[in-house]
Scaffold this motif. Structure first.
Motif, short mmCIF file in Angstrom:
data_model
loop_
_atom_site.label_atom_id
_atom_site.label_comp_id
_atom_site.label_asym_id
_atom_site.label_seq_id
_atom_site.Cartn_x
_atom_site.Cartn_y
_atom_site.Cartn_z
N SER A 223 73.08 28.64 77.47
CA SER A 223 74.18 29.06 78.24
C SER A 223 74.22 28.34 79.63
O SER A 223 75.19 28.07 80.29
CB SER A 223 73.91 30.51 78.65
N ALA A 224 73.10 27.92 80.01
CA ALA A 224 72.96 27.09 81.34
C ALA A 224 73.80 25.76 81.23
O ALA A 224 74.50 25.42 82.22
CB ALA A 224 71.59 26.80 82.04
N GLN A 225 73.28 24.99 80.18
CA GLN A 225 74.05 23.68 79.97
C GLN A 225 75.75 23.93 79.88
O GLN A 225 76.53 23.32 80.32
CB GLN A 225 73.76 23.15 78.71
N LEU A 226 75.86 24.87 78.97
CA LEU A 226 77.33 25.21 78.81
C LEU A 226 78.19 25.67 79.84
O LEU A 226 79.27 25.52 79.83
CB LEU A 226 77.48 26.16 77.46
N GLN A 254 81.62 29.85 72.69
CA GLN A 254 82.77 30.93 72.61
C GLN A 254 82.64 32.12 73.22
O GLN A 254 83.41 32.65 74.00
CB GLN A 254 82.67 31.37 70.95
N ARG A 255 81.09 32.52 73.31
CA ARG A 255 80.76 33.72 74.09
C ARG A 255 81.33 33.54 75.78
O ARG A 255 81.74 34.43 76.37
CB ARG A 255 79.45 33.96 73.96
N LEU A 256 80.96 32.39 75.99
CA LEU A 256 81.39 32.07 77.48
C LEU A 256 82.83 31.65 77.79
O LEU A 256 83.26 31.31 78.86
CB LEU A 256 80.46 30.67 77.79
N GLY A 257 83.75 31.79 76.74
CA GLY A 257 85.04 31.52 76.83
C GLY A 257 85.36 30.06 76.99
O GLY A 257 86.36 29.53 77.47
N LEU A 258 84.62 29.20 76.38
CA LEU A 258 84.80 27.74 76.65
C LEU A 258 85.43 27.29 75.43
O LEU A 258 84.77 27.13 74.15
CB LEU A 258 83.39 26.94 76.66
#
Ligand code: PHE
Length: 389
Positions: A223-226, A254-258
């Motif tokens: 998650s940090a990288q994304l 996908q979870r981060l809305g990217l």
């Protein structure tokens, strides 16, 4: 046939091991390839990740290698001698890969080695084969350094500078992208090399690298990288990794809305990629060696035979495993089993008609092949483009 494919492979490898131990009496104990007997079965070794996070690589390859050898044996073997295939599991680990090659040569008396898939493992195993002067053919390791290990090391696939360029040009010309982020696996020679190749080709074509991030094989939290990539205005992410991590990366994105597409290379090639990623990779693209939906008649026959024997469809790995074994058998027919002669015969391979395309071995012991670009659509792989060198 349907049940327990993984245990079955392990059992086959074990059975081969114990029967080989019994057969050792008639060869001298010098431990070099010249100790191989000149009659009876010809032992060919395969080292492969039958278990672990890259299990698909080893399993698909081993099924295809077995299919080819079974066909050769049915047709009378090599000048009347049957081939015995001994497969050892690397578990996707470099140290295990080196051990496996030592054991295949010293204990099993293999006259030639097929493997590995992963470039880092082929580098480790290749050093052992080179030292023992036993020819090795990697079906699918694409990092340039693999065949640079020495004159006994060959491959039947294209290299990463080409594969990286294919995806960079596709991103620029077909997808019209200006800014792409890179997320690479710094524990993996293949991933580092392919990231370098993509960066060089994408910037040479006028594109910009928005940001570069990294992870290590086996990581589960990306998650940090994304999050950093999300803030970088990148229009896509190039992720030259293996399927287990790539699948998890896609889910996290996908979870981060990217919502930008991901681009990748042959390391994505496994049914588990989409099982892990769910629908998160729809609209993404990767380069590969083979697309079953546009196969030549010869390749279609291979796909049908593989399906009949194993119940599932081969991936690009299977096609390359079948061709690595085919090229080796062809060289054994011309030269016999002595290391130096077999090495020379492999080096002289020209226009071998493989299921993954025509194979000619060049001065660097590599093959020049075309690549396909695959699009992921509705959870399925679809042929998108064919790119020649
Ligand atoms: N090319 C990858 C490597 O060198 C291995 C690979 C080949 C993976 C084909 C999947 C399909 O590490």
């Amino acid at each position: 046939m349907q049940l327990g494919r993984r245990p079955l492979l392990a059992v086959l490898a074990l059975a081969a091991l114990s029967s080989c131990k019994k057969n050792q009496g008639n060869s001298s104990a010098s431990g070099s390839s010249s100790a191989a007997p000149s009659s009876g079965e010809i032992v060919v070794g395969h080292y492969a990740s039958l278990t672990g996070s890259t299990a698909h690589f080893g399993q698909d390859t081993d099924k295809a290698v077995r299919l080819l050898i079974q066909e050769v044996n049915k047709a009378g073997g090599i000048n009347g001698r049957a081939i015995k295939l001994v497969t050892l599991d690397t578990r996707g680990d470099s140290a295990e890969a080196a051990n496996a090659v030592s054991r295949l040569i010293d204990v099993e008396k293999a006259v030639a080695i097929i493997g590995e898939v992963a470039s880092s493992l082929s580098l480790a195993g290749g050093r052992v084969a080179q030292r023992r002067k036993v020819p090795m053919v990697s079906p699918s390791s694409t990092n340039p350094k693999v065949t640079e290990v020495g004159d006994y090391i060959f491959r039947v696939c294209f290299l990463d500078p080409f594969q990286g360029k294919v995806m960079a040009v596709f991103a620029r010309n077909n997808l019209k992208l200006d800014k792409v982020a890179i997320l690479k696996d710094v524990k993996n020679d293949y991933s580092i090399g392919l990231a370098d190749a993509f960066r060089a080709a994408f910037t040479a074509a006028g594109g910009n690298i928005a940001l570069e991030q990294s992870y290590s094989q086996g990581d589960t939290d990306f998650s940090a990288q994304l999050t950093a990539i999300k803030g970088s205005q990148a229009q896509a992410i190039f992720v030259p990794g293996y399927y287990s991590e790539v699948g998890a990366i896609a889910r996290t994105a996908q979870r981060l809305g990217l919502k930008i597409p991901m681009l990748g290379g042959d390391g994505w090639d496994a049914p588990d990629l989409l099982k892990i990623a769910g629908d998160a990779l729809n609209g993404s693209y990767f380069s590969n060696h083979f697309a079953p939906d546009v196969a030549s008649p010869k390749a279609q026959k291979f796909v049908a035979d593989f399906k009949a024997q194993y119940g599932d469809e081969p991936s690009g790995l299977g096609a390359l495993g079948y061709d690595a074994a085919g090229v080796l058998v062809d060289a054994l027919r011309r030269a016999g089993t002595a290391g130096p002669a077999l090495r020379d015969a492999l080096a002289q391979t020209r226009d071998f008609d493989g299921v993954s395309g025509k194979i000619s071995i060049d001065a660097g012991r590599n093959a020049q092949k075309s690549a396909v670009v695959i699009k992921i659509e509705n959870g399925k792989q679809k042929f998108e483009a064919n790119v020649s060198p």
